[in-house]
Scaffold this motif. Structure first.
Motif, PDB file in Angstrom:
ATOM      1  N   ARG A 635      -9.766  16.797  -0.263  1.00  0.00           N
ATOM      2  CA  ARG A 635      -9.379  15.855   0.787  1.00  0.00           C
ATOM      3  C   ARG A 635      -8.374  16.526   1.720  1.00  0.00           C
ATOM      4  O   ARG A 635      -7.425  17.159   1.275  1.00  0.00           O
ATOM      5  CB  ARG A 635      -8.742  14.620   0.164  1.00  0.00           C
ATOM      6  N   ASP A 638      -3.119  13.900   3.947  1.00  0.00           N
ATOM      7  CA  ASP A 638      -3.128  12.434   3.937  1.00  0.00           C
ATOM      8  C   ASP A 638      -1.784  11.758   4.239  1.00  0.00           C
ATOM      9  O   ASP A 638      -1.742  10.808   5.013  1.00  0.00           O
ATOM     10  CB  ASP A 638      -3.651  11.952   2.577  1.00  0.00           C
ATOM     11  N   ARG A 683      -0.991   8.601   9.470  1.00  0.00           N
ATOM     12  CA  ARG A 683      -1.325   9.311   8.237  1.00  0.00           C
ATOM     13  C   ARG A 683      -2.844   9.447   8.118  1.00  0.00           C
ATOM     14  O   ARG A 683      -3.583   8.935   8.955  1.00  0.00           O
ATOM     15  CB  ARG A 683      -0.770   8.568   7.011  1.00  0.00           C
ATOM     16  N   MET A 760     -13.410   9.068   2.572  1.00  0.00           N
ATOM     17  CA  MET A 760     -12.912   8.068   1.642  1.00  0.00           C
ATOM     18  C   MET A 760     -13.177   6.708   2.266  1.00  0.00           C
ATOM     19  O   MET A 760     -13.169   6.565   3.477  1.00  0.00           O
ATOM     20  CB  MET A 760     -11.409   8.234   1.442  1.00  0.00           C
ATOM     21  N   GLU A 762     -11.208   3.547   2.147  1.00  0.00           N
ATOM     22  CA  GLU A 762      -9.961   3.001   1.621  1.00  0.00           C
ATOM     23  C   GLU A 762      -9.283   2.043   2.586  1.00  0.00           C
ATOM     24  O   GLU A 762      -8.185   1.559   2.343  1.00  0.00           O
ATOM     25  CB  GLU A 762      -9.007   4.124   1.197  1.00  0.00           C
ATOM     26  N   ASP A 786      -5.378   2.559  -1.835  1.00  0.00           N
ATOM     27  CA  ASP A 786      -5.149   2.036  -0.490  1.00  0.00           C
ATOM     28  C   ASP A 786      -6.019   0.823  -0.213  1.00  0.00           C
ATOM     29  O   ASP A 786      -5.580  -0.124   0.440  1.00  0.00           O
ATOM     30  CB  ASP A 786      -5.413   3.134   0.552  1.00  0.00           C
ATOM     31  N   ARG A 796       1.583  -0.921  -2.284  1.00  0.00           N
ATOM     32  CA  ARG A 796       1.373  -0.381  -3.632  1.00  0.00           C
ATOM     33  C   ARG A 796       2.658   0.139  -4.256  1.00  0.00           C
ATOM     34  O   ARG A 796       2.769   0.265  -5.462  1.00  0.00           O
ATOM     35  CB  ARG A 796       0.306   0.719  -3.604  1.00  0.00           C
TER      36      ARG A 796
HETATM   37 MG    MG Z   1      -5.337   6.718  -0.183  1.00  0.00          MG
END
Ligand code: MG
Ligand code: PEP
Length: 897
Positions: A635, A638, A683, A760, A762, A786, A796
């Protein structure tokens, strides 16, 4: 509950209920019925259902209409069957009144024995049994149990009276030397009579009324005592700690008394049909001669082992061995038994599935398959996620139980199981330095940040004052299987003085503490830890699971070390490599990423990125090597950039000096990066949309590593993943750039690599528009951390403050489980299902996996199987849980068919 049966009879070889009716009759009631039906020696009696307990609470502690009549009717039936009457002054029927919930809650609820005795019937019992001592022993026990359990008189007050008689009368009479304890069995009939008299006086003094002589009053008082114990604090706490939900109440068992305290030829015991610690197929348990059940539990005298009983009383042992065989064959499960021997004859008082250690769980399951008792599938279904965790992690040596009680310090949230002990340090830097010189340390922080990873890794365990189970500390520590306790709000940390306080207790830097990550308990001092060796049966269960499961299991790993480790644990590839974690490993790397962030021209940024490239490439090569022949999902960057830069002035000055950028500029840039809601801010792929040169560097590093590995004969399958995508056009821009860079690198190396570009899922918007996104994405990986955060609109990192209220069954019961740990199948799950269906409607061969924390949680993995994912990905230490869960999902699906 008009017309609904409230009382179930058992006795004389017949029973109204059976072993399957645990919900209604409780474990004990169902076991007694079943044992009666299969012809085992069980004293007769009846069970008042758990539904009555439920109604009792719903009706403000009133018994439902019709209960009295039904109990009466069953009592008469019992009297008729055994030929004795409750309260008969000549030959009284005596009963026990015992609790029994659908799930065993050992020691949490009440029991009253010898009910039916009064001033007359005790004489009748004495005459009938020609044993006055026995009769008065039974009476004193009953007065004490009824007085304390049903009427709330402090148990110590009774004990005190009994001890006084023992000291003042028994010791003198028998001339017992001062250094020897006076045993209960030393006390004679006269003395016991006196004890009964004093007990009744105490009763009157405490309650202002006489001890009830009417057995009916005794009976209803005892039934109420059992129902009331359902909501006693310890029982409620036990259910919370064990996460027992949806149980409506306890049943009450009224059973004819059999007596283990009738002399040397009688006794009582508790045993397991196999060793519950090792799982070995040996009869395991304790027996106490001339005693009643409570004596075994209370540890008044040291019982003998069953092996000793075999020597001493082979006839009794033989009867027990016979029962053991019958019950194991019948239940095909290890049983926990309670029994009493009355004058040489065995009576079974309880049988239930026995609790066992994780190691025993594996061994028993495998042995039972080999013995032909159960199938492989049944064996797999019997293993719990906790069993798997339990065989891996070090534990506090269980022999230190007393020590643990004394040294308990504070309770936090059990984030990562296992145990750890070490000296307290308060900064990641100290942790690394102390560890370097060979010290074992526990890192104690208010919270942790990515900059702490080095120190976290160097520590034996991590303790934080804030955060929940998916906070940074927990997620990172879980990846390493490192013991971690978070949200320990009672600790007050003073970083300046290098100490933390719990109330008025002070723990200073360097003081040893011990963490039990499985329970969230923190202890003072260094307790002894033991690491159980992985049993052979573990490998057998895993092999069987792999043969059955359809889901692939990958791992979340960021380093070659983790990748290798995960592969050993059965990982079939990497489902998530979080590249940013690689930026923190050394100061050199940290400086390079910080320089990149501080830069304000593309040129400067590229210069800094170029410094990072070799590090990333080397890491990717290591990972590809470790995962030779298996897919690796990488990935791109992020987290929001502010997470990478220092916020304290001193550190900013250090950075400015190291990278040759003026301090003011560094400070300004850090301030510029501040966001009100960083998790919803700049992000994920939003960074590579703004700064595509980061993408260029990362994709170059991945593809260079892949090409070089290929040339070395390593089989690579890179899958390049863009995080936080919300739109097809957004992904298209990134995908085109990714392919462009990848093609260039492959051309340069003259190597062709089969790589995938995917995303992803999310953010809810991405899930909703999955059909469009799948036009570009070759794979989806659900980032359910997420996705949960954004679907629920709950942070979270902070939800730990209020989520417990949502999960607490008594308070609200809004969620059954913490949605950050066990996927919210109803809500978030709907988005997942939708996205898979939509995605495959445009791209039928779309590869789908999950890489959020849920990918290693039993129930969530089963969900992933049901919705047709191709794989789950989780922390290395959870790979075996996922393998097991995936197999259980297939077996459960087949059972439904
Ligand atoms: Mg995430
Ligand atoms: C996720 O959001 O589920 C995920 C795997 O990404 P991260 O935890 O790194 O945000």
């Amino acid at each position: 509950m008009s017309g609904k049966k409230m009382v179930y009879f058992f006795g004389g070889g017949a029973a109204d209920g059976d072993g399957k009716m645990k919900e209604l009759l409780g474990g004990k009631g169902a076991g007694l019925a079943e044992m009666t039906l299969i012809g085992l020696p069980v004293p007769a009696g009846f069970t008042i259902t758990t539904e009555v307990c439920d109604l009792y609470y719903k009706n403000n502690k009133q018994y439902p209409a019709g209960l009295k009549e039904e109990v009466e009717e069953n009592l008469r039936k019992l009297e008729k069957l055994v030929g004795k009457k409750l309260g008969d002054p000549k030959d009284p029927l005596l009963v026990s009144v015992r609790s029994g919930a659908p799930v065993s809650m050992p020691g949490m609820m009440e029991t009253i024995l010898n009910l039916g005795l009064n001033d007359q019937s005790v004489e009748g019992l004495a005459a009938k049994t020609k044993n006055e001592r026995f009769a008065y022993d039974a009476y004193r026990r009953f007065i004490m149990m009824y007085g304390s359990t049903a009427r709330g008189i402090e148990r110590e007050k009774f004990d005190h009276i009994f001890e006084k008689i023992k000291e003042e009368k028994t010791r003198k009479r028998l001339n017992i030397p001062a250094d020897r304890k006076v045993n209960d069995t030393d006390v004679n009939a006269e003395e016991l009579k006196e004890v009964c008299k004093l007990f009744k006086e105490l009763y009157k003094k405490e309650l202002g009324e006489d001890f009830p002589q009417d057995p009916e009053v005794q009976l209803w008082g005892s039934i109420a005592a059992v129902f009331n114990s359902w909501m006693a604090e310890k029982a409620v706490t036990y259910r919370r700690v064990e996460n027992l939900k949806g149980i409506i109440g306890t049943a009450v068992n009224v059973v004819q008394m059999v007596f283990g305290n009738m002399g040397e030829n009688s006794g009582t015991g508790v045993c397991f049909t196999r060793d519950p610690n090792s799982g070995e197929n040996v009869f395991y348990g304790d027996y106490l001669v001339n005693a009643q059940g409570e004596d075994v539990v209370a540890g008044i005298r040291t019982p003998m082992k069953l092996a000793e009983l075999k020597e001493r009383d082979p006839k009794v042992y033989q009867q027990l061995e016979e029962v053991r065989k019958i019950l194991e064959k019948h239940y095909k499960e290890m049983q926990d038994l309670e029994f009493t021997v009355e004058d040489g004859k065995l009576y079974m008082l309880q049988c239930r599935t026995g609790k066992r250690s994780p190691i025993a769980a594996f061994r028993i399951a495998v042995d039972m398959v080999n013995e032909g008792l159960i199938t492989k599938e049944e064996a797999i279904l019997r293993i719990k996620d906790k069993d798997i965790e339990g065989v891996f992690y070090p534990i506090i040596d269980p022999s230190q139980r007393e020590e643990m009680k004394k040294k308990f310090l504070v309770q936090g949230i059990d984030a990562v199981p296992g145990a750890a002990t070490g000296k307290v340090v308060f900064t990641a830097k100290d942790a690394e330095e102390w560890a370097e010189r060979g010290e074992k340390v526990i890192l104690v922080r208010k919270e942790t940040s990515p900059e702490d990873v080095g120190g976290m890794h160097a520590s034996q365990g991590i303790l934080t004052a804030t955060g929940g189970k998916t906070s940074h500390a927990a997620v990172v520590a879980r990846g390493w299987g490192k013991c971690c306790i978070v949200g320990c709000e009672k600790i007050e940390i003073d970083y300046n003085k290098k100490l933390f306080k719990v109330g008025d207790k002070i723990i200073k830097e360097g003081d040893p503490i011990t963490l039990n990550g499985s329970t969230g308990e923190v202890f003072e001092g260094a307790l002894k830890l033991v690491t159980p060796e992985l049993p052979e049966s573990y490998y057998t269960i895993m092999k069987w699971s792999d043969e059955i499961r359809k889901l692939k299991v990958r791992t979340n790993a960021d380093t070659p070390y983790d990748a290798e480790n995960a592969r050993k644990l059965g990982a079939e590839g990497i489902g998530l490599c979080r590249t940013e974690h690689m930026f923190f490993d050394t100061e050199e790397r940290r400086l390079a990423i910080q320089e990149m962030i501080v830069a304000d021209t593309v040129e400067d940024r590229k210069k800094a990125l170029a410094k990072l490239l070799p590090f990333q490439k080397a890491d990717f090569k290591g990972i590809f090597k470790a995962m030779d022949g298996l897919p690796v999902t990488i990935r791109l960057i992020d987290p929001p950039l502010h997470e990478f830069v220092p916020h304290e002035e001193e550190a900013q000055r250090h950075l400015s000096q190291k990278i040759g950028v003026p301090f003011e500029k560094v400070k300004h840039r850090v301030e510029q990066l501040k966001e009100a809601n960083p998790m919803l801010g700049h992000r994920g792929c939003r960074l590579t949309i703004t700064y595509p040169e980061i993408l260029d560097m990362q994709v170059t590093a991945i593809m260079e590593a892949a090409c070089e590995c290929t040339k070395e004969g390593i089989k690579v399958e890179p899958e390049i993943m863009h995080p936080l995508v919300i739109d097809m056009k957004e992904l298209k821009i990134l995908e085109e750039r990714t392919r462009q860079v990848a093609e260039e690198v492959m051309k340069k190396h003259g190597v062709k690599i089969n790589y995938l570009v995917g995303t992803m899922i999310e953010v809810p918007r991405a899930a909703l528009l999955a059909d469009k996104i799948a036009e570009v994405a070759e794979f989806f990986s659900f980032g359910t951390n997420d996705l949960t955060q954004m679907t629920l609109g709950m942070s979270r990192d902070d939800a730990g403050r209020f989520l417990p209220d949502y999960v607490d069954e008594k308070k609200t019961g809004i969620f059954k489980d913490d949605p950050f740990q066990s996927l919210d199948q109803e809500g978030v799950g709907m988005l997942v299902k939708w996205a898979i269906e939509k995605g495959r409607s445009t791209r039928p061969n779309l590869k789908v996996g999950i890489c959020g924390e849920h990918g290693g949680e039993l129930k969530s993995v089963k969900f992933c199987h049901r919705v047709g994912m191709n794989y789950v990905s989780c922390s290395p230490f959870r790979v075996p849980i996922a393998r097991l869960a995936a197999a259980q999902a297939v077996i459960e699906e087949n059972l439904k068919k």
